[in-house]
Design an enzyme around this catalytic site. Structure first.
Site, PDB file in Angstrom:
ATOM      1  N   GLU A 146       0.807 -13.469 -23.942  1.00 46.44           N
ATOM      2  CA  GLU A 146       1.338 -13.626 -22.663  1.00 46.44           C
ATOM      3  C   GLU A 146       2.253 -14.594 -22.178  1.00 46.44           C
ATOM      4  O   GLU A 146       2.906 -14.827 -21.264  1.00 46.44           O
ATOM      5  CB  GLU A 146       0.517 -13.220 -21.519  1.00 46.44           C
ATOM      6  CG  GLU A 146      -0.535 -12.157 -21.942  1.00 46.44           C
ATOM      7  CD  GLU A 146      -1.402 -11.923 -20.925  1.00 46.44           C
ATOM      8  OE1 GLU A 146      -1.207 -11.089 -19.754  1.00 46.44           O
ATOM      9  OE2 GLU A 146      -2.506 -12.652 -20.753  1.00 46.44           O
ATOM     10  N   ASP A 170       3.233 -10.575 -18.033  1.00 52.88           N
ATOM     11  CA  ASP A 170       3.204 -11.917 -17.856  1.00 52.88           C
ATOM     12  C   ASP A 170       4.246 -12.693 -18.925  1.00 52.88           C
ATOM     13  O   ASP A 170       4.914 -13.681 -18.523  1.00 52.88           O
ATOM     14  CB  ASP A 170       1.872 -12.490 -18.105  1.00 52.88           C
ATOM     15  CG  ASP A 170       0.894 -12.413 -17.007  1.00 52.88           C
ATOM     16  OD1 ASP A 170       1.656 -12.900 -15.777  1.00 52.88           O
ATOM     17  OD2 ASP A 170      -0.158 -11.907 -17.000  1.00 52.88           O
ATOM     18  N   HIS A 180       0.781  -1.237  -0.185  1.00 53.65           N
ATOM     19  CA  HIS A 180       0.080   0.043  -0.136  1.00 53.65           C
ATOM     20  C   HIS A 180       0.826   1.301   0.040  1.00 53.65           C
ATOM     21  O   HIS A 180       0.422   2.283  -0.614  1.00 53.65           O
ATOM     22  CB  HIS A 180      -0.886  -0.059   1.217  1.00 53.65           C
ATOM     23  CG  HIS A 180      -2.336  -0.659   0.780  1.00 53.65           C
ATOM     24  ND1 HIS A 180      -3.110  -0.994   1.674  1.00 53.65           N
ATOM     25  CD2 HIS A 180      -2.947  -0.347  -0.328  1.00 53.65           C
ATOM     26  CE1 HIS A 180      -4.267  -1.391   1.164  1.00 53.65           C
ATOM     27  NE2 HIS A 180      -4.282  -1.057  -0.125  1.00 53.65           N
ATOM     28  N   CYS A 217       0.308  -4.114 -24.497  1.00 55.08           N
ATOM     29  CA  CYS A 217      -0.307  -3.535 -23.596  1.00 55.08           C
ATOM     30  C   CYS A 217       0.216  -3.592 -22.054  1.00 55.08           C
ATOM     31  O   CYS A 217      -0.225  -3.237 -21.027  1.00 55.08           O
ATOM     32  CB  CYS A 217      -1.833  -3.991 -23.552  1.00 55.08           C
ATOM     33  SG  CYS A 217      -1.897  -5.716 -23.249  1.00 55.08           S
TER      34      CYS A 217
HETATM   35  C1  PEP Z   1       0.280  -8.271 -18.931  1.00 50.80           C
HETATM   36  O1  PEP Z   1       0.647  -9.551 -18.548  1.00 50.80           O
HETATM   37  O2  PEP Z   1       1.534  -7.641 -19.441  1.00 50.80           O
HETATM   38  C2  PEP Z   1      -0.977  -7.522 -18.997  1.00 50.80           C
HETATM   39  C3  PEP Z   1      -1.028  -6.404 -19.340  1.00 50.80           C
HETATM   40  O3  PEP Z   1      -1.775  -8.294 -18.052  1.00 50.80           O
HETATM   41  P1  PEP Z   1      -1.742  -8.187 -16.444  1.00 50.80           P
HETATM   42  O4  PEP Z   1      -0.854  -7.171 -16.181  1.00 50.80           O
HETATM   43  O5  PEP Z   1      -2.888  -7.497 -16.072  1.00 50.80           O
HETATM   44  O6  PEP Z   1      -1.433  -9.294 -16.053  1.00 50.80           O
HETATM   45 MG    MG Z   2      -1.236 -10.649 -17.871  1.00 48.93          MG
END
Ligand code: PEP
Ligand code: MG
Length: 848
Positions: free
Chosen positions: A709, A733, A472, A780
């Site tokens: 991923e 990931d 946090h 992303c």
């Molecule tokens: C990722 O794994 O890069 C992703 C965008 O998903 P999350 O971070 O939500 O697992």
């Molecule tokens: Mg992910």
């Protein structure tokens, strides 16, 4: 004592207990009674009673009648493994109920499919005190019909639910860590009692200061012992040693329900846990300390060491009434302070992170178990401070022992609360430190309330010896725009007050007393950064095209309506990832189609017609939803998560897809599937999507993309791209799986770098696979927000970057300064580097 009549708690067929296909019940290990083959789906109280236990998995209830008879009702067999799925509880432990009151509801269809049997034993567990003098059999009954009649027998020792009490003198004890995956529920409790009864010794189990006779299955159950708990088996009397050995070994054998017990779980449960302070170690000669990024940024400032003075508490109390009153007053005072702070946040429009943290503190403060634990100890003659510390300590230990890093990081909130209440008890006021402007705070650990108590205008950054990147306090620092690092180790405690520091959180480096050239370089970098940021912000809404005319879309990741607004405000051209988990986590039931449709629509509308890529539910792994009882997994990151959960519970997926299909205009939306490892998964999701479209009469096409991923998805990107409308790389990931490094492990955080050439090669393969089928590729994951990575990603063929909203202006500015040609040659060289450091060095020397 008069006889007690029990009425039928459930509509169904009565069967003799012998017909229960489970030796624990058939052989009366838990007690005597009847079984009901249910035709109804609600369990009612068979008499006026008090609820003794409701099992955590919601499948079993024990009641105690006024005359002391204890009645266990166990819905179905092996239903503990459902972990509560399909069950609704209507009562609480300790609640008084009347005959006929509803206790549990259950989904008969689900149980029929998933449980070993629906047969529901109703047994009297303290048969040493009662005998059954009349019982019904072999007929269909309605709720409330006569079931059986009990008559009191001569009371013997050894029954009863758990009572408070530690190990006393004259007893021998042995500690065991419970390996049973579902903890000690009915069946193991019966076997423990059966074993203990073979000895004349008094045998008891002690769990976190609660004690129960090991000869009483109900008593044992009411301890609510969980997987991984450390308990004590204690005994006194003639054959005490042999009894302890037999019971302890039975528990340690796992009774066929073994499971992994985390290393942390072996700490003694009764001990008061106090944070062991980090041992200070000497500073390295070059004054450079490495740590883990908690909140991004660069800061130059002066060291201010924060040492939390130890709060000493007396063990003995000054009378129960006095200590009770002191605890109540302290809790009230802390609650009032937190509520006031929360109200101030509300009045200022507030900061989401601060409000969430204050809310968490308030929830902990109001947790009845926490104060009940303390009041129990006060009742035993302890002081309010001692009792509070010990009660909180038990929780801290439990959270640390769960082996769940996300929960373990909530420990600092509890420790924070412990301190606030102890301070209130001591009558001392929580004075924040006096800070000069440009302070960089150094501490062993920093508590959220400490950071909230400082003037952000005076703090340039902070660095701690311990702590995790998702704690946090880290979230708070990011929200306050304060660069921060954690896990620097003991050397940070040796830094002198007033020393000049350069805190480069982005590189994970803290420089102590830097020389003049290093200081000058940092000052220049800081000035350039601020200038660059300001210029980028001013041009945030301009178009995003490379110098040689290639259009690159810069989107922002969202997880809420506020995020969508922030995306637009920062010039993002859409949202490349809506993490729909925000709607699904921290609640008891999943959101229905209407609620989801409303939320997705609100976000789409806030984006003002800009593209919105909605990711289907990505829970599992470190994101738990209580209503999705994912069985305990040894390795959750490799377990049921992402699309695997959606296909495991297709009705959830269908509901979500239907909600997305209701967004208007639908053309604004695309759907993206997380954690895909093979084409079959995409096909399965598409089948559900097509079904939903048919049901709803939606003719408009909606793009369905895949997140890359897993290494499997990157390696087969060409196969996926043949059927997916687009690919979007989740580098968070992907990096953890390619490097085999847990993304949440603070020890590895400094080395888990998505610019590792192995990850870049995976992205390269993805782009090549997509190109074969003319599909676009986006990123992303966190790498899209790393400005240094932008030229390489463009060079590899990525055409969409979905970033953290606040960084979108800088990413856009970077794109505008690049030519695709030179990005391509940079990317080709990056693929041939041998380490992420080498890749970063290469980018540094790259112009545009
Ligand atoms: C990722 O794994 O890069 C992703 C965008 O998903 P999350 O971070 O939500 O697992
Ligand atoms: Mg992910």
């Amino acid at each position: 004592m008069s006889n007690l009549v029990l009425s039928a708690p459930l509509k169904g067929w009565i069967a003799p207990l012998d017909e229960t296909p489970d030796a624990v019940f058939a052989e009366r290990m838990l007690g005597d009674g009847l079984a009901i083959d249910p035709l109804g789906s609600t369990l009612h109280a068979p008499c006026d009673a008090t609820v003794v236990t409701v099992h955590r998995a919601r499948h079993a209830v024990t009641l105690r009648a006024a005359n002391g008879a204890e009645i266990l009702m166990h819905v179905g067999l092996e239903t503990v493994a459902l972990n509560g799925e399909g069950f609704t509880v209507f009562v609480k432990e300790g609640q008084a109920v009347k005959a006929g009151d509803k206790l549990l509801g259950f989904d008969l269809d689900l149980l029929a499919q998933r449980a070993r049997s629906l047969i529901t034993p109703v047994v009297v567990t303290n048969l040493d005190a009662f005998e059954i003098v009349r019982r019904d059999q072999d007929r269909e009954i309605e709720v409330g019909d006569f079931l059986m009649e009990l008559s009191p027998a001569n009371l013997k020792k050894g029954g009863g639910a758990a009572s408070a009490g530690p190990v006393s003198t004259g007893e021998v004890a042995r500690e065991v860590v419970v390996p049973l995956v579902h903890g000690i529920h009915a069946r193991p409790a019966a076997r423990i009692a059966e074993t203990a009864r073979k000895f004349v010794a008094e045998v008891a189990l002690v769990a976190v200061n609660r004690r129960a006779s090991a000869k009483s299955p109900v008593g044992v159950m009411s301890l609510a012992v969980r997987h991984g708990d450390t308990i004590q088996v204690v005994a006194s009397g003639l054959d005490a040693d042999a009894a302890i050995l037999a019971v302890a070994e039975l528990i340690e054998s796992g009774m066929g329900e073994g499971g992994p017990v985390s290393a942390q779980a072996s700490a003694p449960a009764v001990a008061v846990v106090e944070a062991v302070p980090t041992v200070p170690v000497d500073l390295p000669r070059d004054g450079v300390l490495k740590g883990v990024l908690a909140a991004p940024g660069l800061a130059i400032g002066k060291a201010v060491r924060l040492a939390s003075a130890d709060i000493v508490v007396r063990e003995a109390g000054e009378g129960v009434a006095h200590e009770e009153a002191a605890l109540t007053a302290a809790l009230d005072l802390v609650r009032a302070r937190i509520e006031k702070a929360a109200a101030q946040e509300g009045a200022h429009g507030g900061d989401k992170a601060r409000k969430a943290i204050l809310g968490a503190h308030l929830a902990f403060l109001e947790d009845p178990e926490l104060s009940a634990g303390a009041r129990r100890l006060i009742g035993e003659g302890k002081s309010a401070g001692y009792a509070w510390r010990k009660s909180v300590g038990g929780y801290v230990e439990a959270l640390r022992g769960l082996g769940d890093r996300r929960l373990a990081e909530r420990v600092d909130d509890l420790v924070d609360l412990e301190r606030q209440v102890l301070r209130a008890l001591s009558g001392e006021d929580e004075d924040g430190p006096t800070l000069p402007p440009g302070s960089i705070l150094l501490a062993d650990e920093l508590l959220p309330s400490q950071l909230m108590g400082v003037d952000p205008g005076l703090v340039a950054g902070f660095a701690t010896a311990r702590g995790g990147p998702t704690s946090h306090v880290a979230i708070l620092a990011a929200a306050m725009g304060i660069p921060a690092m954690v896990a620097l180790g003991g050397a940070v405690l040796k830094v002198k007050d007033g020393a000049t520091l350069i805190l480069d959180a982005d590189s994970g480096v803290l420089r102590v007393a830097p020389d003049a050239p290093a200081l000058e370089a940092a000052q220049t970098a800081l000035a350039q950064r601020q200038e660059r940021k300001a210029a980028a912000k001013a041009a945030a809404h301009d178009a995003c095209v490379t110098k040689d005319g290639t259009r690159i879309e810069v989107f922002a990741n969202t997880g809420s309506l506020n995020d969508a607004r922030a995306a637009v405000a920062n010039g993002a051209e859409g949202s490349g990832l809506l993490r729909t988990e925000f709607l699904f986590l921290d609640r008891e039931t999943p959101p229905d189609e209407d609620e989801q449709a409303r939320q997705y629509q609100a976000i789409a509308s806030a984006l003002d017609g800009k593209p919105l890529i909605i990711r289907t539910l990505d829970v599992g792994g470190d994101k738990a939803a209580p209503y999705l009882p994912i069985p305990a997994e040894e390795n959750p990151a490799l377990g049921l998560r992402g699309v695997r959960v959606s296909l495991w519970r297709p009705h959830l997926l269908k509901t979500q897809l239907r909600a997305i299909l209701r967004v208007k205009p639908l053309g604004q939306c695309k759907i993206m599937v997380p954690m895909v490892a093979s084409l079959d998964e995409l096909r399965a999701v598409r089948a559900v999507l097509d079904e939903a479209r048919r049901e709803m009469g939606v003719v408009e096409k909606i793009d369905l993309g895949v997140m890359i991923e897993t290494p499997a998805a990157a390696m087969t990107a060409d196969l996926l791209a043949a059927e997916a409308d687009f690919l979007s790389v989740g580098t968070n990931d992907l990096t953890q799986y390619v490097l085999a490094m847990d993304r949440g492990n603070p020890e590895l955080a400094a080395r888990i770098d998505a610019l590792h050439p192995a990850v870049l090669r995976m992205i390269d393969l993805t782009c090549k696979g997509a190109a074969k089928h003319h599909r676009w590729v986006g990123v992303c994951g966190g790498l899209a927000s790393d400005v240094a990575a932008v030229p390489i990603l463009l060079g590899l063929g990525v055409t969409e970057l979905s970033t953290t909203a606040s960084i979108a202006p800088e990413v856009k500015a970077r794109v505008r300064g690049l030519s695709l040609e030179s990005c391509r040659s940079l990317a080709a060289q990056a693929l041939d580097q041998t380490s992420p450091e080498a890749v970063r060095a290469l980018v540094k020397s790259f112009g545009a």
